[in-house]
Design an enzyme around this catalytic site. Structure first.
Site, mmCIF file in Angstrom:
data_model
loop_
_atom_site.group_PDB
_atom_site.id
_atom_site.type_symbol
_atom_site.label_atom_id
_atom_site.label_comp_id
_atom_site.label_asym_id
_atom_site.label_seq_id
_atom_site.Cartn_x
_atom_site.Cartn_y
_atom_site.Cartn_z
ATOM 1 N N GLN A 1 0.862 -1.192 0.000
ATOM 2 C CA GLN A 1 0.000 0.000 0.000
ATOM 3 C C GLN A 1 0.893 1.235 0.000
ATOM 4 O OE1 GLN A 1 -2.144 1.400 3.596
ATOM 5 N NE2 GLN A 1 -3.987 1.343 2.342
ATOM 6 N N ARG B 1 -5.624 9.551 2.955
ATOM 7 C CA ARG B 1 -4.414 10.356 3.177
ATOM 8 C C ARG B 1 -4.268 11.420 2.090
ATOM 9 N NH1 ARG B 1 -4.270 9.707 8.312
ATOM 10 N NH2 ARG B 1 -4.627 7.530 8.805
ATOM 11 N N CYS C 1 -5.031 -9.260 20.042
ATOM 12 C CA CYS C 1 -6.454 -9.610 20.032
ATOM 13 C C CYS C 1 -6.836 -10.239 21.359
ATOM 14 C CB CYS C 1 -6.737 -10.585 18.887
ATOM 15 S SG CYS C 1 -8.456 -11.130 18.854
ATOM 16 N N CYS D 1 -14.231 -12.508 15.053
ATOM 17 C CA CYS D 1 -13.953 -11.165 15.563
ATOM 18 C C CYS D 1 -15.285 -10.558 16.024
ATOM 19 C CB CYS D 1 -13.334 -10.311 14.467
ATOM 20 S SG CYS D 1 -13.238 -8.572 14.906
ATOM 21 N N CYS E 1 -6.807 -4.695 19.288
ATOM 22 C CA CYS E 1 -6.231 -4.409 17.962
ATOM 23 C C CYS E 1 -6.049 -2.896 17.841
ATOM 24 C CB CYS E 1 -7.100 -5.003 16.856
ATOM 25 S SG CYS E 1 -8.848 -4.607 16.997
ATOM 26 N N LYS F 1 -7.298 2.215 -3.260
ATOM 27 C CA LYS F 1 -8.156 2.234 -2.071
ATOM 28 C C LYS F 1 -9.056 3.448 -2.177
ATOM 29 C CE LYS F 1 -8.512 2.250 2.913
ATOM 30 N NZ LYS F 1 -8.074 1.700 4.184
HETATM 31 C C1 LIG Z 1 -4.980 -1.974 13.795
HETATM 32 C C2 LIG Z 1 -5.418 -1.512 12.440
HETATM 33 C C3 LIG Z 1 -4.503 -0.871 11.605
HETATM 34 C C4 LIG Z 1 -4.911 -0.442 10.326
HETATM 35 N N1 LIG Z 1 -3.985 0.112 9.484
HETATM 36 C C5 LIG Z 1 -4.354 0.494 8.244
HETATM 37 C C6 LIG Z 1 -3.385 0.973 7.316
HETATM 38 O O1 LIG Z 1 -2.185 1.018 7.577
HETATM 39 N N2 LIG Z 1 -3.830 1.378 6.096
HETATM 40 C C7 LIG Z 1 -5.146 1.316 5.752
HETATM 41 O O2 LIG Z 1 -5.486 1.709 4.647
HETATM 42 N N3 LIG Z 1 -6.091 0.825 6.587
HETATM 43 C C8 LIG Z 1 -5.717 0.397 7.827
HETATM 44 N N4 LIG Z 1 -6.651 -0.146 8.666
HETATM 45 C C9 LIG Z 1 -8.066 -0.269 8.230
HETATM 46 C C10 LIG Z 1 -8.358 -1.686 7.687
HETATM 47 O O3 LIG Z 1 -7.652 -1.920 6.477
HETATM 48 C C11 LIG Z 1 -9.864 -1.903 7.440
HETATM 49 O O4 LIG Z 1 -10.291 -1.021 6.432
HETATM 50 C C12 LIG Z 1 -10.746 -1.686 8.660
HETATM 51 O O5 LIG Z 1 -10.154 -2.253 9.799
HETATM 52 C C13 LIG Z 1 -12.132 -2.299 8.484
HETATM 53 O O6 LIG Z 1 -12.022 -3.677 8.193
HETATM 54 P P1 LIG Z 1 -12.262 -4.844 9.298
HETATM 55 O O7 LIG Z 1 -13.641 -4.691 9.789
HETATM 56 O O8 LIG Z 1 -12.033 -6.121 8.530
HETATM 57 O O9 LIG Z 1 -11.261 -4.652 10.388
HETATM 58 C C14 LIG Z 1 -6.256 -0.618 9.921
HETATM 59 C C15 LIG Z 1 -7.147 -1.293 10.773
HETATM 60 C C16 LIG Z 1 -6.740 -1.743 12.006
HETATM 61 C C17 LIG Z 1 -7.718 -2.497 12.879
HETATM 62 S S1 SF4 Z 2 -9.540 -7.391 19.753
HETATM 63 FE FE1 SF4 Z 2 -9.832 -6.641 17.679
HETATM 64 S S2 SF4 Z 2 -9.448 -8.416 16.369
HETATM 65 FE FE2 SF4 Z 2 -9.785 -9.191 18.444
HETATM 66 S S3 SF4 Z 2 -12.007 -9.663 18.543
HETATM 67 FE FE3 SF4 Z 2 -11.749 -7.554 19.297
HETATM 68 S S4 SF4 Z 2 -12.027 -6.301 17.445
HETATM 69 FE FE4 SF4 Z 2 -11.657 -8.372 16.751
#
Ligand SMILES: Cc1cc2nc3c(=O)[nH]c(=O)nc-3n(C[C@H](O)[C@H](O)[C@H](O)COP(=O)(O)O)c2cc1C
Ligand code: SF4
Length: 370
Positions: free
Chosen positions: A91, A167, A362, A343, A350, A214
């Protein structure tokens, strides 16, 4: 039962072995631990890992594509991830924080007079003036560095790149932040120019490289996200980004509101449900034939299979779910979805771990359960 999840996909010329991608996730872990975590995620059976926030310039947070040490780290990462039969995507990220403006807050952060949560809105206030006043020469240099970074990412062994459309790309896209009067500001076409030229810079250097974008979407009524592309303006942006050379779209909510909007907990008033951002994919679907990756609260194999099988999206990116259980794809393939540690979107360890500088973990680690 999970035939679509487990089927391959042509993703901008790359063959994904199944439809599951590890979403870009900065982890704040020491390099050794980070590598171990990514190895476990690759071994769990996902088709590709996106490494989040790799700086396009020589200076920035995180391992640099321009230093020998950084490049060696990414080469090692590519070797480990490929060794598990998984692909790797970089990315490409350009911050839109004004470093000079940040410096004045450092003493208050160090003495804990300002918490990280309080710092965020203060930094967000700087984004508009910074983007609006960035000299055109600097803008062109940054755009050029997207191409250079892609070349280095390729050398390090990455299989594709994702241009981070939040960004700096997202701030230039946004009428809330971008008040420029030159060709990079004003009309939606002009506000798309930075992102378009960043993609073109990659395409010129690497004509065959798959380029994911993205695509961060801002919604009004109710208002969420400040950077990114306003829903109504998608019809201008999507064709321009496609013509520039994007080969797929990773669609989500735009940033620069609260972090818990883009990483929403289960009790979020607007985005608490499974597949919370897929409504944005539906809009993008009307505008392009390119593959679309959905992200956001995707944890349930049955739900995921239904979204893929209906053609609503082509693949799925998961961040927190693969942190909670890297073996999600393997368990689905084995017909054992009931064994998945689902999750629960509590954000405790996280996002919570990242915010408290302990790195991403987690609640399921070390025998802990919800
Ligand atoms: C700890 C953490 C770090 C993340 N770092 C980035 C990142 O570096 N770049 C980015 O575009 N999105 C980042 N995200 C966003 C995730 O890519 C994703 O869009 C968001 O968590 C929603 O998806 P999920 O429900 O599967 O977690 C981050 C998410 C989490 C939880
Ligand atoms: S700590 Fe983060 S990854 Fe683990 S269950 Fe909770 S939301 Fe999901």
């Amino acid at each position: 039962m999970y035939d679509t999840i487990l089927s391959p996909l042509n993703y901008g010329g790359l063959t994904l072995k199944n439809r599951i991608i590890f979403a870009p996730t900065s982890m704040g872990l020491p390099r050794g631990q980070w590598l171990e975590r990514l190895k476990a995620i690759a071994a769990g059976g996902c088709a590709m890992i996106v490494i989040g926030d790799i700086p396009v310039g020589k200076h920035g947070f995180g391992a640099s594509l321009y230093s020998r040490k950084g490049l060696e780290f990414y080469q090692e990462l590519a070797r480990v991830v490929h060794g598990e039969g998984c692909l790797l995507c970089a990315q490409l990220h350009q911050s839109d924080s004004d470093l000079k403006a940040m410096l004045k807050y450092v003493p208050s952060v160090l003495t804990k007079r300002i918490s990280m949560e309080q710092l965020r809105p203060l930094l967000n206030e700087q984004v508009g003036p910074y983007i609006t006043s960035l000299p055109e020469k600097k803008v062109r240099e940054i755009i050029h560095s997207f191409g250079q970074a892609a070349v280095r990412a390729r050398e390090a062994g990455f299989d594709m790149v994702q241009v981070h459309g939040d960004r700096m790309c997202g701030s230039f896209s946004s009428s809330l932040y971008n008040n420029r009067r030159d060709e990079y500001g004003g009309s939606p076409e002009n506000r798309a120019r930075f992102a378009v030229e960043a993609i073109q810079a990659v395409r010129e250097q690497l004509p065959d490289l798959p380029i994911d974008y993205k695509l961060a979407v801002r919604q009004e009524a109710p208002h969420y996200g400040n950077a990114g592309v306003l829903e109504e303006e998608l019809k201008v942006f999507v064709p321009l980004l496609e013509q520039a050379g994007a080969t797929s779209f990773h669609v989500t909510l735009a940033n620069h509101g609260s972090l818990t909007d883009t990483i929403p907990p289960a009790n979020h008033p607007e985005f608490g449900a499974e597949g919370c951002f897929l409504k944005f994919c539906d809009q993008v679907r009307q505008l392009t034939e390119l593959p679309i990756c959905g992200v956001g609260g995707l944890t349930d194999p049955d739900f995921v299979e239904t979204q893929l099988a209906s053609g609503r999206i082509d693949c799925v990116a998961m961040s927190r779910q693969l942190i909670a259980d890297p073996d999600w794809p393997r368990k689905v393939a084995a017909g054992e979805p009931e064994r998945i540690h689902r999750c629960v979107r509590c954000n405790q360890r996280c996002l919570g771990g990242m915010m408290s500088h302990q790195g991403v973990h987690c609640i399921y680690e070390k025998g802990e359960t919800k």
